[in-house]
Design an enzyme around this catalytic site. Structure first.
Site, mmCIF file in Angstrom:
data_model
loop_
_atom_site.group_PDB
_atom_site.id
_atom_site.type_symbol
_atom_site.label_atom_id
_atom_site.label_comp_id
_atom_site.label_asym_id
_atom_site.label_seq_id
_atom_site.Cartn_x
_atom_site.Cartn_y
_atom_site.Cartn_z
ATOM 1 N N SER A 255 46.465 40.203 41.845
ATOM 2 C CA SER A 255 45.428 41.073 42.408
ATOM 3 C C SER A 255 44.775 41.897 41.304
ATOM 4 C CB SER A 255 46.062 42.028 43.435
ATOM 5 O OG SER A 255 45.178 43.102 43.697
ATOM 6 N N HIS B 73 43.650 36.998 42.943
ATOM 7 C CA HIS B 73 43.658 37.518 44.314
ATOM 8 C C HIS B 73 42.572 38.582 44.430
ATOM 9 C CE1 HIS B 73 45.653 38.536 48.154
ATOM 10 N NE2 HIS B 73 45.405 39.789 47.855
ATOM 11 N N ASP C 263 40.853 41.289 46.547
ATOM 12 C CA ASP C 263 41.029 42.176 47.717
ATOM 13 C C ASP C 263 39.679 42.737 48.122
ATOM 14 O OD1 ASP C 263 44.069 43.131 46.240
ATOM 15 O OD2 ASP C 263 43.879 42.208 48.218
ATOM 16 N N MET D 158 37.587 44.826 50.569
ATOM 17 C CA MET D 158 37.787 45.907 51.551
ATOM 18 C C MET D 158 36.434 46.546 51.891
ATOM 19 S SD MET D 158 41.030 47.748 49.703
ATOM 20 C CE MET D 158 42.435 46.770 49.135
ATOM 21 N N HIS E 135 41.223 37.776 49.982
ATOM 22 C CA HIS E 135 41.925 38.513 51.035
ATOM 23 C C HIS E 135 40.934 39.479 51.671
ATOM 24 C CE1 HIS E 135 45.355 41.606 52.019
ATOM 25 N NE2 HIS E 135 44.789 41.097 53.106
ATOM 26 N N MET F 294 39.899 42.276 53.997
ATOM 27 C CA MET F 294 40.364 43.426 54.789
ATOM 28 C C MET F 294 39.099 44.128 55.309
ATOM 29 S SD MET F 294 43.403 44.551 52.210
ATOM 30 C CE MET F 294 42.673 43.608 50.859
ATOM 31 N N MET G 255 51.889 41.103 54.730
ATOM 32 C CA MET G 255 51.634 42.358 54.017
ATOM 33 C C MET G 255 52.946 43.124 53.930
ATOM 34 S SD MET G 255 48.621 42.233 53.009
ATOM 35 C CE MET G 255 48.605 43.867 52.257
ATOM 36 N N ASP H 25 52.350 40.073 49.917
ATOM 37 C CA ASP H 25 51.358 40.878 49.201
ATOM 38 C C ASP H 25 51.634 42.365 49.334
ATOM 39 O OD1 ASP H 25 47.694 41.138 49.572
ATOM 40 O OD2 ASP H 25 49.080 41.882 48.053
HETATM 41 C C1 DX5 Z 1 46.605 45.947 49.215
HETATM 42 C C2 DX5 Z 1 46.198 44.606 48.618
HETATM 43 C C3 DX5 Z 1 47.213 44.063 47.638
HETATM 44 C C4 DX5 Z 1 47.475 45.000 46.463
HETATM 45 C C5 DX5 Z 1 48.610 44.467 45.628
HETATM 46 O O1 DX5 Z 1 45.795 46.219 50.344
HETATM 47 O O2 DX5 Z 1 46.031 43.639 49.629
HETATM 48 O O3 DX5 Z 1 46.760 42.791 47.170
HETATM 49 O O4 DX5 Z 1 46.310 45.076 45.668
HETATM 50 O O5 DX5 Z 1 48.810 45.377 44.580
HETATM 51 P P1 DX5 Z 1 50.301 45.850 44.202
HETATM 52 O O6 DX5 Z 1 51.006 44.613 43.691
HETATM 53 O O7 DX5 Z 1 50.060 46.887 43.138
HETATM 54 O O8 DX5 Z 1 50.925 46.378 45.449
HETATM 55 ZN ZN ZN Z 2 45.710 41.582 48.943
#
Ligand code: DX5
Ligand code: ZN
Length: 215
Positions: free
Chosen positions: A6, A32, A34, A36, A65, A67, A136, A174
């Site tokens: 990520s 990865h 993320d 959001m 991913h 969100m 998660m 994750d």
């Molecule tokens: C959180 C994300 C994860 C996060 C993982 O909402 O979906 O992918 O970035 O980061 P670490 O490994 O630092 O928890």
């Molecule tokens: Zn993620």
């Protein structure tokens, strides 16, 4: 076991692109991403225009991913980078089948994810349809959180369900994964790791994870 890194912690850094280019020189399987929207989770990250500006030229194994609440628009936007996986949250829709079909219709492998507090029962009608289940192990929204050990039971239950029913999904975890908590994820096929790698020496951290070799 594969590694999906990520890049959340690189966001808004002036050297964001350099960090990503250095990272993909290491032995990683996926980037990865993320995504959001500031609505489904309180944090907001990249839109498709911003993502296209930071992606490396010589690496295209993206693990998206989502969100977000507005699945129609975000899925349409992100199919344009042709990710290997695109995962959405079951909490974001009352019609998961529609989005499973939409992602599949773009020849992209579809993942479904659930927050730690969401009952796994909710996912069961869709397990025969998806290519990936994303467990998660933190409340989505931010990196650097503590791994929720109780989620290893969920990983193991999905592992058992897959064997009992001949499902085809891969299991991904994750949130809060590091060289210690990875020991609770041994039944996963893919681990997402963010801050443990991106806040330290990338290759040393990756080597310390001692990823279980694919059998
Ligand atoms: C959180 C994300 C994860 C996060 C993982 O909402 O979906 O992918 O970035 O980061 P670490 O490994 O630092 O928890
Ligand atoms: Zn993620």
């Amino acid at each position: 076991m594969k590694l999906s890194v990520s890049i959340l912690s690189f966001k808004d850094r002036v050297d964001e692109v350099d960090c990503i280019n250095d990272l993909v020189k290491c032995k990683i399987d996926f980037l990865h991403l993320d995504i959001m929207d500031g609505l489904f989770v309180p944090n907001k990250t990249w839109n498709i225009t911003e993502v296209k500006k930071i992606l490396p030229n010589n690496f295209n194994n993206y693990d998206v991913h989502l969100m977000v609440n507005d699945l129609d628009n975000y899925i349409d936007d992100f199919v344009s980078i042709n990710p290997k996986y695109m995962t959405f949250h079951i909490e974001a829709t009352d019609n998961p089948k529609k989005y499973i079909d939409l992602i599949k219709s773009n020849n992209i492998k579809v993942g479904i994810s659930l927050k730690p507090s969401t009952d796994l029962e909710l996912l069961k009608p869709y397990l025969s349809l998806v290519d990936l289940v994303l467990v998660m192990s933190v409340e989505p929204g931010f990196g650097g959180q503590k791994f929720m050990e109780s989620m290893s039971d969920r990983i193991n239950e999905l592992y058992k369900l897959r064997a009992e029913n001949n499902y085809n999904y891969v299991i991904e975890v994750d949130g809060g994964v590091n060289n210690n908590t990875i020991n609770s994820c041994q039944n996963c096929d893919i681990v997402v790791v963010g801050s443990y790698i991106t806040n330290n020496n990338y290759q040393i951290s990756i080597d310390n994870l001692k990823l279980k070799k694919d059998t």
